[in-house]
Write a protein that holds these residues in place. Structure first.
Motif, mmCIF file in Angstrom:
data_model
loop_
_atom_site.group_PDB
_atom_site.id
_atom_site.type_symbol
_atom_site.label_atom_id
_atom_site.label_comp_id
_atom_site.label_asym_id
_atom_site.label_seq_id
_atom_site.Cartn_x
_atom_site.Cartn_y
_atom_site.Cartn_z
ATOM 1 N N ASP A 47 -9.254 -52.572 -37.430
ATOM 2 C CA ASP A 47 -8.599 -53.421 -36.435
ATOM 3 C C ASP A 47 -9.597 -54.405 -35.826
ATOM 4 O O ASP A 47 -9.259 -55.571 -35.563
ATOM 5 C CB ASP A 47 -7.969 -52.561 -35.341
ATOM 6 N N LEU A 48 -10.822 -53.937 -35.578
ATOM 7 C CA LEU A 48 -11.855 -54.843 -35.068
ATOM 8 C C LEU A 48 -12.181 -55.931 -36.097
ATOM 9 O O LEU A 48 -12.387 -57.095 -35.735
ATOM 10 C CB LEU A 48 -13.116 -54.051 -34.722
ATOM 11 N N LEU A 49 -12.230 -55.548 -37.365
ATOM 12 C CA LEU A 49 -12.481 -56.527 -38.418
ATOM 13 C C LEU A 49 -11.362 -57.557 -38.495
ATOM 14 O O LEU A 49 -11.607 -58.749 -38.712
ATOM 15 C CB LEU A 49 -12.640 -55.810 -39.759
ATOM 16 N N VAL A 50 -10.127 -57.128 -38.313
ATOM 17 C CA VAL A 50 -8.989 -58.047 -38.324
ATOM 18 C C VAL A 50 -9.141 -59.085 -37.213
ATOM 19 O O VAL A 50 -8.965 -60.298 -37.436
ATOM 20 C CB VAL A 50 -7.668 -57.268 -38.159
ATOM 21 N N LEU A 53 -11.844 -61.554 -38.136
ATOM 22 C CA LEU A 53 -11.433 -62.488 -39.191
ATOM 23 C C LEU A 53 -10.544 -63.598 -38.632
ATOM 24 O O LEU A 53 -10.651 -64.756 -39.045
ATOM 25 C CB LEU A 53 -10.705 -61.733 -40.299
ATOM 26 N N PHE A 54 -9.664 -63.254 -37.702
ATOM 27 C CA PHE A 54 -8.842 -64.286 -37.074
ATOM 28 C C PHE A 54 -9.710 -65.283 -36.312
ATOM 29 O O PHE A 54 -9.480 -66.494 -36.356
ATOM 30 C CB PHE A 54 -7.826 -63.651 -36.124
ATOM 31 N N THR A 59 -12.410 -71.352 -37.131
ATOM 32 C CA THR A 59 -13.552 -72.270 -37.176
ATOM 33 C C THR A 59 -13.768 -72.874 -38.550
ATOM 34 O O THR A 59 -14.724 -73.632 -38.735
ATOM 35 C CB THR A 59 -14.832 -71.516 -36.768
ATOM 36 N N GLN A 60 -12.920 -72.542 -39.528
ATOM 37 C CA GLN A 60 -13.139 -72.980 -40.901
ATOM 38 C C GLN A 60 -12.215 -74.139 -41.270
ATOM 39 O O GLN A 60 -11.264 -74.449 -40.559
ATOM 40 C CB GLN A 60 -12.912 -71.806 -41.861
ATOM 41 N N ASP A 61 -12.519 -74.745 -42.416
ATOM 42 C CA ASP A 61 -11.677 -75.812 -42.965
ATOM 43 C C ASP A 61 -10.422 -75.207 -43.598
ATOM 44 O O ASP A 61 -10.353 -73.989 -43.802
ATOM 45 C CB ASP A 61 -12.470 -76.617 -43.991
ATOM 46 N N PRO A 62 -9.397 -76.037 -43.908
ATOM 47 C CA PRO A 62 -8.062 -75.507 -44.243
ATOM 48 C C PRO A 62 -8.018 -74.442 -45.323
ATOM 49 O O PRO A 62 -7.357 -73.418 -45.162
ATOM 50 C CB PRO A 62 -7.297 -76.754 -44.688
ATOM 51 N N GLU A 63 -8.727 -74.644 -46.436
ATOM 52 C CA GLU A 63 -8.623 -73.693 -47.543
ATOM 53 C C GLU A 63 -9.122 -72.303 -47.147
ATOM 54 O O GLU A 63 -8.418 -71.304 -47.294
ATOM 55 C CB GLU A 63 -9.406 -74.209 -48.754
ATOM 56 N N LEU A 64 -10.348 -72.237 -46.644
ATOM 57 C CA LEU A 64 -10.899 -70.940 -46.239
ATOM 58 C C LEU A 64 -10.171 -70.394 -45.023
ATOM 59 O O LEU A 64 -10.034 -69.179 -44.867
ATOM 60 C CB LEU A 64 -12.395 -71.070 -45.953
ATOM 61 N N GLN A 65 -9.692 -71.280 -44.164
ATOM 62 C CA GLN A 65 -8.948 -70.841 -42.994
ATOM 63 C C GLN A 65 -7.694 -70.066 -43.397
ATOM 64 O O GLN A 65 -7.408 -68.986 -42.875
ATOM 65 C CB GLN A 65 -8.566 -72.049 -42.126
ATOM 66 N N LEU A 68 -8.766 -66.630 -45.055
ATOM 67 C CA LEU A 68 -9.187 -65.597 -44.095
ATOM 68 C C LEU A 68 -8.030 -65.141 -43.222
ATOM 69 O O LEU A 68 -7.925 -63.959 -42.884
ATOM 70 C CB LEU A 68 -10.323 -66.141 -43.224
ATOM 71 N N LYS A 69 -7.149 -66.071 -42.869
ATOM 72 C CA LYS A 69 -5.987 -65.696 -42.052
ATOM 73 C C LYS A 69 -5.069 -64.752 -42.829
ATOM 74 O O LYS A 69 -4.593 -63.742 -42.298
ATOM 75 C CB LYS A 69 -5.227 -66.947 -41.631
ATOM 76 N N ASN A 70 -4.830 -65.075 -44.105
ATOM 77 C CA ASN A 70 -4.008 -64.184 -44.937
ATOM 78 C C ASN A 70 -4.669 -62.822 -45.109
ATOM 79 O O ASN A 70 -4.001 -61.780 -45.072
ATOM 80 C CB ASN A 70 -3.764 -64.823 -46.300
ATOM 81 N N LEU A 71 -5.989 -62.824 -45.298
ATOM 82 C CA LEU A 71 -6.713 -61.559 -45.420
ATOM 83 C C LEU A 71 -6.580 -60.726 -44.154
ATOM 84 O O LEU A 71 -6.349 -59.510 -44.221
ATOM 85 C CB LEU A 71 -8.191 -61.845 -45.719
ATOM 86 N N ALA A 72 -6.707 -61.367 -42.997
ATOM 87 C CA ALA A 72 -6.593 -60.638 -41.736
ATOM 88 C C ALA A 72 -5.194 -60.052 -41.560
ATOM 89 O O ALA A 72 -5.039 -58.901 -41.131
ATOM 90 C CB ALA A 72 -6.933 -61.571 -40.568
ATOM 91 N N GLU A 73 -4.172 -60.842 -41.884
ATOM 92 C CA GLU A 73 -2.800 -60.346 -41.744
ATOM 93 C C GLU A 73 -2.533 -59.169 -42.684
ATOM 94 O O GLU A 73 -1.913 -58.165 -42.293
ATOM 95 C CB GLU A 73 -1.811 -61.479 -42.013
ATOM 96 N N ASP A 74 -3.022 -59.279 -43.924
ATOM 97 C CA ASP A 74 -2.800 -58.190 -44.878
ATOM 98 C C ASP A 74 -3.605 -56.954 -44.505
ATOM 99 O O ASP A 74 -3.135 -55.819 -44.653
ATOM 100 C CB ASP A 74 -3.166 -58.652 -46.286
ATOM 101 N N LEU A 75 -4.819 -57.159 -44.017
ATOM 102 C CA LEU A 75 -5.631 -56.022 -43.586
ATOM 103 C C LEU A 75 -4.988 -55.321 -42.395
ATOM 104 O O LEU A 75 -5.024 -54.089 -42.293
ATOM 105 C CB LEU A 75 -7.037 -56.497 -43.236
ATOM 106 N N ALA A 76 -4.373 -56.099 -41.503
ATOM 107 C CA ALA A 76 -3.659 -55.493 -40.381
ATOM 108 C C ALA A 76 -2.461 -54.685 -40.870
ATOM 109 O O ALA A 76 -2.150 -53.614 -40.327
ATOM 110 C CB ALA A 76 -3.201 -56.583 -39.409
#
Length: 338
Positions: A47-50, A53-54, A59-65, A68-76
């Motif tokens: 949960d802390l990692l999620v 990641l958000f 702070t990132q450009d669109p592609e990596l943003q 990472l956002k999708n990764l955080a949502e899936d990890l949650a």
């Protein structure tokens, strides 16, 4: 007296059964409870990692943003499954094993009661033997001792019969419970890992689709833009011209080309209509018309290229928005099912 050795073997076997259950089921319960607690701690760390990641994605450009956002949502989402795993382990695995603590205490009570009845029977039999040896003529004493010994033997027999039934029932339920508990343990683990694998597979493909080159181009563009702006700021005219430039919106490159062509076309057309045509100028008028047609064709070609670029950007934007997390896709499908 002849039945005492066989009863001693019975009691020893029963005590060993209860003792093994107390020792090994207790150790298994302790380890699985620790396993469940560590799984809960792993959920908390994830949960802390999620949350991190958000924060990083913003702070990132669109592609990596997006990646990472999708990764955080899936990890949650995986941590939601892990929470269900923790709850199922607690209710289906740890709690039934904990219950054996009280069950074993009851079985020790039954064993102690039988041991007391067996000891009483032995004492009465020993008393009867003593009376027979010391006073073989004492019929009344011997008869009373025989009655007491028979009563103690009957109590011991009832106790051993009850103990055989209860220990057998205990062993039966213990075997069935151990089988069911570990089947539930494996089922809970399979459910979690199958769900997690499904989510992580989707997440893996999402991360594979992240185009780092696009983000690098954006970054390079920002760096080059800042370098190009650094030169005019150092020139003497920059202090006077910069405010005026900043107030005017910069038109797109394609619109500048179109505006230039149209102005040239308008000036050419104005010259053609403003002058009276004479026979000696017919060739020049023909050349002017050809030049006008060529400019119109160039204008149309550039407008088509501009429309094609806009269409490509719309396609890329559609692909960008269609790349969503498994959690978002799951929530969308759930809404549709409702």
């Amino acid at each position: 007296m002849s039945t005492c050795p066989s009863r001693d073997v019975q009691v020893k076997s029963m005590k060993q059964t209860v003792r093994h259950a107390e020792k090994y089921l207790g150790e298994i319960c302790s380890l699985l409870a620790s396993y469940t607690r560590k799984t809960a701690r792993l959920r908390d760390k994830a949960d802390l990692l999620v949350a991190l990641l958000f924060d990083v994605s913003s702070t990132q450009d669109p592609e990596l943003q997006v990646g990472l956002k999708n990764l955080a949502e899936d990890l949650a989402m995986v941590q939601d499954y892990r929470q269900a795993q923790v709850e199922r382990l607690e209710t289906r695995v740890v709690s039934p094993l904990k219950a054996y603590g009280d069950i074993v205490k009851i079985k020790w009570t039954d064993l102690n009661k039988f041991s007391a009845d067996l000891n009483k029977e032995n004492k009465e039999l020993q008393k009867l033997d003593k009376i027979r040896l010391k006073n073989p003529e004492d019929r009344h004493g011997i008869s009373q001792a025989e009655v007491n010994a028979q009563k103690a033997s009957n109590n011991a027999q009832r106790s051993i019969t009850h103990l055989e039934e209860t220990i057998t029932d205990f062993q039966k339920h213990k075997l069935e419970d151990i089988k069911r508990i570990f089947i539930d343990f494996v089922t809970v683990e399979m459910l979690f890992h199958s769900k997690a694998l499904e989510v992580y597979t989707h997440t893996y493909h999402n991360l594979e689709a992240v185009n780092t080159e696009k983000d690098l181009e954006l970054f390079s563009g920002r760096i080059k833009m800042s370098d190009s702006l650094a030169g005019p700021l150092d020139s003497p005219l920059s202090s006077h011209s910069a405010p005026f430039i900043n107030r005017l919106p910069s038109p797109p490159l394609a619109s500048l080309k179109t505006h230039r062509l149209r102005s040239m076309l308008a000036s050419t057309t104005g010259q053609t209509h403003g002058r009276q045509q004479y026979p000696d100028t017919a060739s020049r008028s023909h050349n002017t018309l050809q030049h006008q047609r060529a400019m119109e064709e160039q204008l149309e070609q550039e407008e088509e290229e501009e429309e094609e670029e806009e269409y490509k950007s719309e396609i890329e934007q559609g692909q960008h928005t269609s790349r969503q997390s498994y959690a978002a896709h799951y929530a969308q499908m759930h809404r549709w099912q409702k």
